[in-house]
Enzyme design. Structure first.
Site, PDB file in Angstrom:
ATOM      1  N   ASN A 128      44.911  44.803  49.420  1.00 40.00           N
ATOM      2  CA  ASN A 128      45.659  43.700  48.814  1.00 40.00           C
ATOM      3  C   ASN A 128      46.152  44.165  47.444  1.00 40.00           C
ATOM      4  O   ASN A 128      45.361  44.292  46.512  1.00 40.00           O
ATOM      5  CB  ASN A 128      44.732  42.476  48.682  1.00 40.00           C
ATOM      6  CG  ASN A 128      45.371  41.319  47.926  1.00 40.00           C
ATOM      7  OD1 ASN A 128      46.509  41.400  47.479  1.00 40.00           O
ATOM      8  ND2 ASN A 128      44.625  40.238  47.782  1.00 40.00           N
ATOM      9  N   ARG A 162      51.323  39.244  51.848  1.00 36.73           N
ATOM     10  CA  ARG A 162      51.249  37.824  51.467  1.00 36.73           C
ATOM     11  C   ARG A 162      49.889  37.282  51.887  1.00 36.73           C
ATOM     12  O   ARG A 162      49.150  37.945  52.607  1.00 36.73           O
ATOM     13  CB  ARG A 162      52.350  37.031  52.175  1.00 36.73           C
ATOM     14  CG  ARG A 162      52.248  37.198  53.666  1.00 36.73           C
ATOM     15  CD  ARG A 162      53.333  36.552  54.496  1.00 36.73           C
ATOM     16  NE  ARG A 162      53.013  36.769  55.906  1.00 36.73           N
ATOM     17  CZ  ARG A 162      53.270  37.878  56.568  1.00 36.73           C
ATOM     18  NH1 ARG A 162      53.853  38.884  55.991  1.00 36.73           N
ATOM     19  NH2 ARG A 162      52.922  38.009  57.828  1.00 36.73           N
ATOM     20  N   GLN A 163      49.627  36.065  51.434  1.00 30.72           N
ATOM     21  CA  GLN A 163      48.415  35.379  51.864  1.00 30.72           C
ATOM     22  C   GLN A 163      48.464  35.219  53.388  1.00 30.72           C
ATOM     23  O   GLN A 163      49.536  35.006  53.952  1.00 30.72           O
ATOM     24  CB  GLN A 163      48.355  34.024  51.184  1.00 30.72           C
ATOM     25  CG  GLN A 163      46.986  33.410  51.283  1.00 30.72           C
ATOM     26  CD  GLN A 163      46.779  32.300  50.303  1.00 30.72           C
ATOM     27  OE1 GLN A 163      47.740  31.687  49.842  1.00 30.72           O
ATOM     28  NE2 GLN A 163      45.538  32.031  49.971  1.00 30.72           N
ATOM     29  N   SER A 209      39.840  44.936  48.433  1.00 31.60           N
ATOM     30  CA  SER A 209      40.345  43.735  47.775  1.00 31.60           C
ATOM     31  C   SER A 209      39.128  42.998  47.232  1.00 31.60           C
ATOM     32  O   SER A 209      38.057  43.602  47.080  1.00 31.60           O
ATOM     33  CB  SER A 209      41.084  42.887  48.813  1.00 31.60           C
ATOM     34  OG  SER A 209      41.679  41.757  48.222  1.00 31.60           O
ATOM     35  N   ASP A 266      36.663  39.362  47.868  1.00 30.73           N
ATOM     36  CA  ASP A 266      36.074  38.794  49.082  1.00 30.73           C
ATOM     37  C   ASP A 266      37.078  37.988  49.910  1.00 30.73           C
ATOM     38  O   ASP A 266      36.906  37.821  51.105  1.00 30.73           O
ATOM     39  CB  ASP A 266      34.885  37.911  48.690  1.00 30.73           C
ATOM     40  CG  ASP A 266      33.816  38.717  47.961  1.00 30.73           C
ATOM     41  OD1 ASP A 266      33.305  39.667  48.564  1.00 30.73           O
ATOM     42  OD2 ASP A 266      33.534  38.412  46.786  1.00 30.73           O
ATOM     43  N   SER A 277      38.682  40.767  41.915  1.00 26.38           N
ATOM     44  CA  SER A 277      37.913  40.322  40.750  1.00 26.38           C
ATOM     45  C   SER A 277      36.582  39.723  41.206  1.00 26.38           C
ATOM     46  O   SER A 277      35.605  39.737  40.479  1.00 26.38           O
ATOM     47  CB  SER A 277      38.721  39.315  39.935  1.00 26.38           C
ATOM     48  OG  SER A 277      39.200  38.284  40.767  1.00 26.38           O
ATOM     49  N   ASP A 319      33.418  31.322  50.234  1.00 26.72           N
ATOM     50  CA  ASP A 319      33.653  32.744  49.931  1.00 26.72           C
ATOM     51  C   ASP A 319      34.632  32.890  48.762  1.00 26.72           C
ATOM     52  O   ASP A 319      35.447  33.816  48.720  1.00 26.72           O
ATOM     53  CB  ASP A 319      34.181  33.502  51.163  1.00 26.72           C
ATOM     54  CG  ASP A 319      33.214  33.433  52.337  1.00 26.72           C
ATOM     55  OD1 ASP A 319      32.067  32.986  52.129  1.00 26.72           O
ATOM     56  OD2 ASP A 319      33.595  33.823  53.445  1.00 26.72           O
TER      57      ASP A 319
HETATM   58  P1  ADP Z   1      40.351  38.498  44.180  1.00 28.58           P
HETATM   59  O1  ADP Z   1      38.899  38.782  44.144  1.00 28.58           O
HETATM   60  O2  ADP Z   1      41.053  39.265  43.116  1.00 28.58           O
HETATM   61  O3  ADP Z   1      40.646  37.041  44.158  1.00 28.58           O
HETATM   62  P2  ADP Z   1      40.921  38.439  46.995  1.00 28.58           P
HETATM   63  O4  ADP Z   1      40.723  39.491  48.016  1.00 28.58           O
HETATM   64  O5  ADP Z   1      39.958  37.316  47.025  1.00 28.58           O
HETATM   65  O6  ADP Z   1      40.935  39.090  45.552  1.00 28.58           O
HETATM   66  O7  ADP Z   1      42.417  37.942  47.182  1.00 28.58           O
HETATM   67  C1  ADP Z   1      42.936  36.810  46.597  1.00 28.58           C
HETATM   68  C2  ADP Z   1      43.968  36.175  47.503  1.00 28.58           C
HETATM   69  O8  ADP Z   1      45.111  36.996  47.646  1.00 28.58           O
HETATM   70  C3  ADP Z   1      43.491  35.894  48.913  1.00 28.58           C
HETATM   71  O9  ADP Z   1      43.558  34.517  49.131  1.00 28.58           O
HETATM   72  C4  ADP Z   1      44.481  36.614  49.808  1.00 28.58           C
HETATM   73  O10 ADP Z   1      44.826  35.820  50.916  1.00 28.58           O
HETATM   74  C5  ADP Z   1      45.690  36.760  48.935  1.00 28.58           C
HETATM   75  N1  ADP Z   1      46.581  37.870  49.270  1.00 28.58           N
HETATM   76  C6  ADP Z   1      46.404  38.900  50.103  1.00 28.58           C
HETATM   77  N2  ADP Z   1      47.455  39.760  50.079  1.00 28.58           N
HETATM   78  C7  ADP Z   1      48.323  39.245  49.183  1.00 28.58           C
HETATM   79  C8  ADP Z   1      49.605  39.670  48.693  1.00 28.58           C
HETATM   80  N3  ADP Z   1      50.187  40.792  49.106  1.00 28.58           N
HETATM   81  N4  ADP Z   1      50.195  38.893  47.766  1.00 28.58           N
HETATM   82  C9  ADP Z   1      49.612  37.785  47.300  1.00 28.58           C
HETATM   83  N5  ADP Z   1      48.406  37.335  47.728  1.00 28.58           N
HETATM   84  C10 ADP Z   1      47.776  38.042  48.651  1.00 28.58           C
END
Ligand code: ADP
Ligand code: MG
Length: 554
Positions: A156, A190-191, A213, A215, A246, A531
């Site tokens: 991610n 994306r999400q 990434s 969790d 993070s 989570d």
């Molecule tokens: P963090 O610990 O930094 O929050 P996460 O793995 O929990 O990292 O990711 C945060 C969110 O980003 C998740 O909800 C995920 O669905 C979303 N995500 C994944 N890929 C992307 C992307 N390319 N752009 C924006 N958001 C994304």
């Protein structure tokens, strides 16, 4: 069994001895010996400075390869072995994994092919013995790979400080190549992209799905797998995690399960990269959570309401601070501490269930989805003070807290599961029905927080559920009753860094090991996280499914 024979194939297990020159300085000759456990390098040419002898444990080895340079005039072959031993950190009492590469030049013969064959014999023996060390340590003697391990690595680019891709390029690509792990990098756009990929992937192509990434991305992958018609098979795909976000709670938990002392940031990444290359797979509990509307979701880490959920979400704006965002968020929320009203009930783990050892606990990534009949003792045992008694509060961390428990009226249990993919929830009745008689209803209705955990760590520096192991079939339920002072709550969070919060004698903190729970918040608005992700707010219930998923723990 064939694979077990395969493992010893072409490696007699006898000690190997050779005298090779160093690749970087051909004037230096070393005596190199390989036993079942170690690679020992003794410098034969007298050394003006530095150590003469190095002993490297094969447990710390991720890979070894033999090769020739593109120089036809040179008949030599080369041997490189890659180790990641735990070493004391500079200016600190802690230890962390640090990379050590050993390279030798083999040129005893004039025939380049014969030199390469000799180097390959060494490389094979180093790889096989380091694999054997791993399995022996964990009480297992399993096969080595019968083919390459194929990994889908989902990154991610937005997680954490937006550095996951850089971290991959700087640290992970190299260690995976050294370990000979072929992987395909997939950058999420994306999400829910990862969720769709997990739902639609041809899983016969992959031996593991690994995310880099926080969790949140693994939450997507797990739910994608459980949405598939073939969920039963799909959820057995080994899952791995590399801390790039993070909130890296599962990565911190995996590092903790390996027995190593706490580290953070890039040291945690290297540790998780090392464990990933080692490829030992454990079973992992998942918790199915029914929200008031919509289909149920599956969770591998935590369910939070009140203080912790608010901090999780409010701290989003401190994302640039990385893992420190939770510390900042906690201090900000403490200043506006409030009470959350609601009803909490749970089904306790009974003593019998608690004593039941997980069977078929470990598998190897090399033999995907094969369950070992043995139960490796690799995970820390739960301290005995956590042993619960049937139908009581467990490990309530104070002496004079009156255990106000209200028994519920008896109702025949009816499954709450609708026709969904994923396993049925046999312990739950529909949310609008009274609870079965063996549930415990908490008397208090005023809370500061409710936190259900099924891994050891809530964040890199929050050792929230020290007794939790990935496959204990238990939800570690914590709640803090209203009336706690700001100072006492701060002390709890500070103690949580070391996992000593249950020993602080806090009058307001309660811990119970449960198999299912129900939460009914009274306020019409609020925050609930699963989570670390915000989910629909409202009444919910949850049930643990022991060992449903597979996790690469090394
Ligand atoms: P963090 O610990 O930094 O929050 P996460 O793995 O929990 O990292 O990711 C945060 C969110 O980003 C998740 O909800 C995920 O669905 C979303 N995500 C994944 N890929 C992307 C992307 N390319 N752009 C924006 N958001 C994304
Ligand atoms: Mg657990």
């Amino acid at each position: 069994m064939d694979q077990r024979i395969n493992m010893f194939d072409r490696d007699t297990g006898m000690d190997l001895y050779g005298e090779f020159t160093r690749t970087v300085n051909r004037k230096v000759t070393c005596a190199v010996s390989l036993t079942e456990r170690d690679l020992t390098i003794q410098r034969l040419t007298s050394a003006p400075v530095g150590r003469n002898k190095v002993v490297l444990s094969l447990k710390d080895c991720v890979g070894c390869r033999a090769y020739r340079e593109d120089d036809n005039a040179d008949p030599a072959a080369y041997l490189s072995a890659y180790f990641y031993p735990l070493k004391r950190r500079w200016m600190s009492s802690g230890v962390s994994r640090q990379r050590v590469e050993q390279c030798f030049r083999l040129a005893a013969l004039q025939d380049p092919r014969a030199n390469l064959e000799e180097a390959e014999k060494w490389a094979r023996a180093v790889r096989k013995r380091s694999a054997r060390q791993q399995y022996l340590r964990d009480g297992l003697l399993m096969c080595e790979s019968s083919g390459p391990r194929r990994m889908m690595l989902l990154v991610n680019p937005q997680s954490g400080k937006g550095q996951a891709l850089t971290l991959y390029n700087n640290h992970i690509q190299r260690i995976l190549n050294e370990a000979g792990v072929p992987h395909t990098l997939v950058i999420t756009e994306r999400q829910n992209h990862a969720r769709e990929l997990a739902r639609e992937a041809d899983l016969s192509q992959w031996d593991a799905l690994v995310i880099m990434s926080g969790d949140g991305l693994l939450f997507e992958v797990i739910n994608g797998l459980l949405e598939r018609p073939d969920w039963e098979e799909a959820i057995r795909t080994p899952l791995g995690i590399l801390p790039g976000g993070s909130g890296n709670a599962l990565a911190a938990s995996i590092h903790h399960y390996s027995g190593a002392s706490a580290v953070s940031s890039e040291e945690l990444l290297l540790s998780c990269g090392f464990l990933l290359c080692k490829g030992l797979v454990s079973r992992m509990d998942l918790v199915s959570i029914h929200l008031s509307s919509g289909p149920r979701i599956f969770s591998f880490l935590s369910l939070a309401w009140g203080f912790v959920a608010d901090v999780d979400i409010e701290s989003e704006k401190y994302r640039h601070a990385g893992a420190a965002r939770f510390t900042v968020g906690t201090l900000v929320r403490l200043a506006s501490l409030r009470v959350y009203k609601g009803r909490l009930a749970y089904l306790p783990v009974t003593e019998d269930q608690d004593n039941e050892k997980g069977s078929g606990n470990s598998v190897t990534l090399h033999c995907t989805n094969q369950v070992s009949p043995q139960d490796p003792a690799q995970l820390p045992r739960r301290p005995s003070r956590d042993s619960p008694c049937q139908n009581t509060f467990h490990n309530s961390c104070h002496s004079n807290n009156s255990l106000k428990v209200r028994r519920t009226e008896s109702t025949p249990p009816r499954s709450a599961a609708k026709t969904l993919s994923g396993p049925p929830d046999n312990l739950l009745v529909p949310l609008d029905q009274p609870l079965p008689s063996d549930w415990v209803v908490v008397q208090e209705e005023d809370f500061v927080l409710m936190l259900a955990m099924y891994q050891s760590h809530l964040a890199e520096d929050l050792h929230a559920a020290p007794a939790s192991t990935p496959n204990d079939g238990a939800i570690h339920l914590f709640y803090v009753r209203a009336g706690i002072s700001r100072g006492a709550l701060l002390r709890l969070f500070l103690a949580m860094e070391k996992g000593t919060h249950l020993a602080t004698n806090c009058q307001h903190l309660v811990h119970a090991k449960v198999r299912a729970l129900r939460l009914e918040p009274y306020a019409p608005k609020g925050t609930i996280t699963v989570d670390g992700e915000v989910v629909e707010y409202g009444p919910l219930q949850a049930e643990v499914h022991r060992g449903l998923a597979r996790l690469i723990t090394g």
